[in-house]
Design a protein around this motif. Structure first.
Motif, short mmCIF file in Angstrom:
data_model
loop_
_atom_site.label_atom_id
_atom_site.label_comp_id
_atom_site.label_asym_id
_atom_site.label_seq_id
_atom_site.Cartn_x
_atom_site.Cartn_y
_atom_site.Cartn_z
N ARG A 242 -1.41 -4.39 1.58
CA ARG A 242 -1.97 -2.94 1.39
C ARG A 242 -3.21 -3.14 2.13
O ARG A 242 -3.40 -2.03 3.04
N THR A 243 -4.18 -3.95 1.73
CA THR A 243 -5.57 -3.76 2.25
C THR A 243 -5.67 -4.04 3.90
O THR A 243 -5.95 -3.56 4.63
N VAL A 244 -4.75 -5.20 4.09
CA VAL A 244 -4.54 -5.50 5.49
C VAL A 244 -4.26 -4.49 6.35
O VAL A 244 -4.45 -3.97 7.43
N TRP A 245 -2.90 -3.75 5.91
CA TRP A 245 -2.20 -2.69 6.43
C TRP A 245 -3.17 -1.54 6.94
O TRP A 245 -3.46 -1.11 7.98
N ALA A 246 -3.73 -1.17 5.81
CA ALA A 246 -4.85 -0.15 5.86
C ALA A 246 -5.89 -0.18 6.73
O ALA A 246 -6.48 0.60 7.49
N LEU A 247 -6.68 -1.51 6.46
CA LEU A 247 -7.92 -1.90 7.33
C LEU A 247 -7.67 -2.06 8.97
O LEU A 247 -8.35 -1.57 9.77
N SER A 248 -6.66 -2.64 9.14
CA SER A 248 -6.18 -2.93 10.35
C SER A 248 -5.92 -1.45 11.16
O SER A 248 -6.46 -1.46 12.26
N GLY B 207 -3.84 9.69 10.56
CA GLY B 207 -4.07 8.51 10.87
C GLY B 207 -5.02 7.71 9.69
O GLY B 207 -4.88 6.92 9.04
N PHE B 208 -6.15 8.31 9.63
CA PHE B 208 -7.28 7.74 9.16
C PHE B 208 -6.95 7.98 7.47
O PHE B 208 -7.36 7.28 6.50
N VAL B 209 -6.70 9.54 7.16
CA VAL B 209 -6.28 9.77 5.65
C VAL B 209 -5.44 8.84 5.00
O VAL B 209 -5.42 8.40 3.86
N SER B 210 -4.46 8.47 5.67
CA SER B 210 -3.29 7.69 5.34
C SER B 210 -3.93 6.39 4.87
O SER B 210 -3.38 5.84 3.88
N CYS B 211 -4.79 5.76 5.76
CA CYS B 211 -5.14 4.50 5.45
C CYS B 211 -6.14 4.71 4.17
O CYS B 211 -6.15 3.54 3.13
N LEU C 80 -4.22 4.80 1.07
CA LEU C 80 -3.61 3.49 0.50
C LEU C 80 -4.32 2.68 -0.36
O LEU C 80 -3.99 2.18 -1.44
N LEU C 81 -5.79 2.86 0.01
CA LEU C 81 -6.83 2.23 -0.61
C LEU C 81 -7.53 2.63 -1.74
O LEU C 81 -8.22 2.18 -2.58
N SER C 82 -7.10 3.83 -2.18
CA SER C 82 -7.85 4.79 -2.94
C SER C 82 -6.90 5.31 -4.15
O SER C 82 -5.68 5.27 -3.87
N ARG C 83 -7.20 5.87 -5.26
CA ARG C 83 -6.21 6.58 -6.03
C ARG C 83 -6.63 8.05 -5.81
O ARG C 83 -6.21 8.96 -7.07
N TRP C 84 -7.06 8.67 -4.92
CA TRP C 84 -7.50 9.92 -4.84
C TRP C 84 -6.01 10.77 -4.48
O TRP C 84 -5.40 10.44 -3.53
N HIS D 206 0.82 7.13 14.27
CA HIS D 206 2.00 7.61 13.63
C HIS D 206 2.77 6.64 12.69
O HIS D 206 3.46 7.09 11.51
N THR D 207 2.64 5.45 13.00
CA THR D 207 3.08 4.38 12.17
C THR D 207 2.22 4.25 10.93
O THR D 207 2.89 4.18 9.98
N ALA D 208 1.06 4.37 11.11
CA ALA D 208 0.19 4.48 9.92
C ALA D 208 0.32 5.54 8.95
O ALA D 208 0.38 5.36 7.73
N ILE D 209 0.61 6.88 9.50
CA ILE D 209 1.06 7.88 8.88
C ILE D 209 2.01 7.70 7.95
O ILE D 209 2.30 7.81 6.82
N VAL D 210 3.34 7.68 8.74
CA VAL D 210 4.81 7.49 8.08
C VAL D 210 4.94 6.32 7.31
O VAL D 210 5.39 6.57 6.06
N GLY D 211 4.08 5.20 7.77
CA GLY D 211 4.25 4.15 6.98
C GLY D 211 3.46 4.23 5.70
O GLY D 211 3.99 3.98 4.44
N GLY D 212 2.53 4.84 5.68
CA GLY D 212 1.56 5.23 4.56
C GLY D 212 2.35 6.10 3.44
O GLY D 212 2.18 5.90 2.24
N ALA D 213 3.01 7.18 4.11
CA ALA D 213 3.61 8.01 3.08
C ALA D 213 4.80 7.25 2.53
O ALA D 213 5.00 7.41 1.38
#
Length: 248
Positions: A52-58, A91-95, A98-102, A142-149
């Protein structure tokens, strides 16, 4: 007479339903599926937290670096360089989601991501070939967004409530209320709600069939709300079916 476009290599054709579109969408959707599968398999372990962390931060760092390049390289105007499109912001929101509980960020990722940004995998609005950084920004964003969802729903078990739907729609309308005056004042088209004609060479989009500006702003608002309503219905449908079967 020869076709001027015949000299363009296949990999430079990046519009909807081209080989590059199908290739990119297939590979990146496969990447999303693989990440979600690993997330489920490793749920509750340190491996899942690392994934999760590697995906979101990268993803976040890549999008941030490209955004800084657009803004400070001097090669792009403010009508393009500012990260103010829905998909830029998401793109930023999705990352972060993933790292927060908000929950409010997770709700935006799911509702805006699936209802609005997932369309890029079906009909990408892209003119730049792989030799241009925007090609990669577009697809990875878009991968970050759809993948995050997808990750939030399948791995974390996110389930939407009625209040989440209301938040998704209200926040989108608030976003339009912020960018629309900026668009009008500067001739921009962030959020695709500006009074800007389709660029020469760009492929037709839904904007070309829902009417002229400013009426199309209202139509886009209705369609976006309907899309988020469908996302919410997707969460509620199993419960509705089970209750109906129970009565039967």
């Amino acid at each position: 007479m020869s076709d001027p476009g015949s000299s363009v290599a296949w990999w430079e054709r990046v519009g909807a339903f081209t080989v590059m579109h199908v290739l990119c969408a297939g590979v990146l959707l496969g990447l999303i599926a693989g990440a979600v599968w690993l997330g489920v398999r490793w749920r509750g372990t340190w491996r899942e937290r690392v994934l999760r962390t590697v995906w979101a931060l990268s993803m976040f760092c890549f999008l941030a670096c490209v955004s800084m390049y657009y803004l400070f390289s001097g090669r792009f105007g403010l009508d393009f360089a500012l990260p103010l499109h829905v998909c830029d912001l998401m793109g930023f929101v999705s990352c972060v989601a993933l790292l927060s509980r908000w929950r409010w960020l997770r709700t935006l990722t799911v509702f805006w991501g699936l209802a609005l940004c997932s369309q890029a995998f079906v009909t990408p609005i892209l003119q730049q070939p792989p030799t241009h950084i925007h090609f990669w920004y577009f697809w990875f964003g878009h991968t970050a967004i759809v993948g995050g969802a997808a990750y939030l729903i399948v791995v974390d078990g996110y389930r939407a409530r009625a209040g989440d739907l209301a938040w998704g729609v209200a926040s989108l309308y608030a976003y339009v209320g912020l960018v629309l005056p900026m668009n009008i004042a500067n001739g921009w088209n962030y959020g695709f709600v500006g009074n800007v004609p389709r660029a020469e060479g760009a492929e037709p989009t839904i904007l070309d069939v829902i009417g002229p500006w400013p009426e199309r702003v209202y139509m886009l608002g209705i369609l976006a709300a309907a899309g988020m309503g469908l996302v919410y219905a997707g969460f509620r449908l199993p419960g509705w079916i089970s209750r109906r079967d129970g009565r039967g």
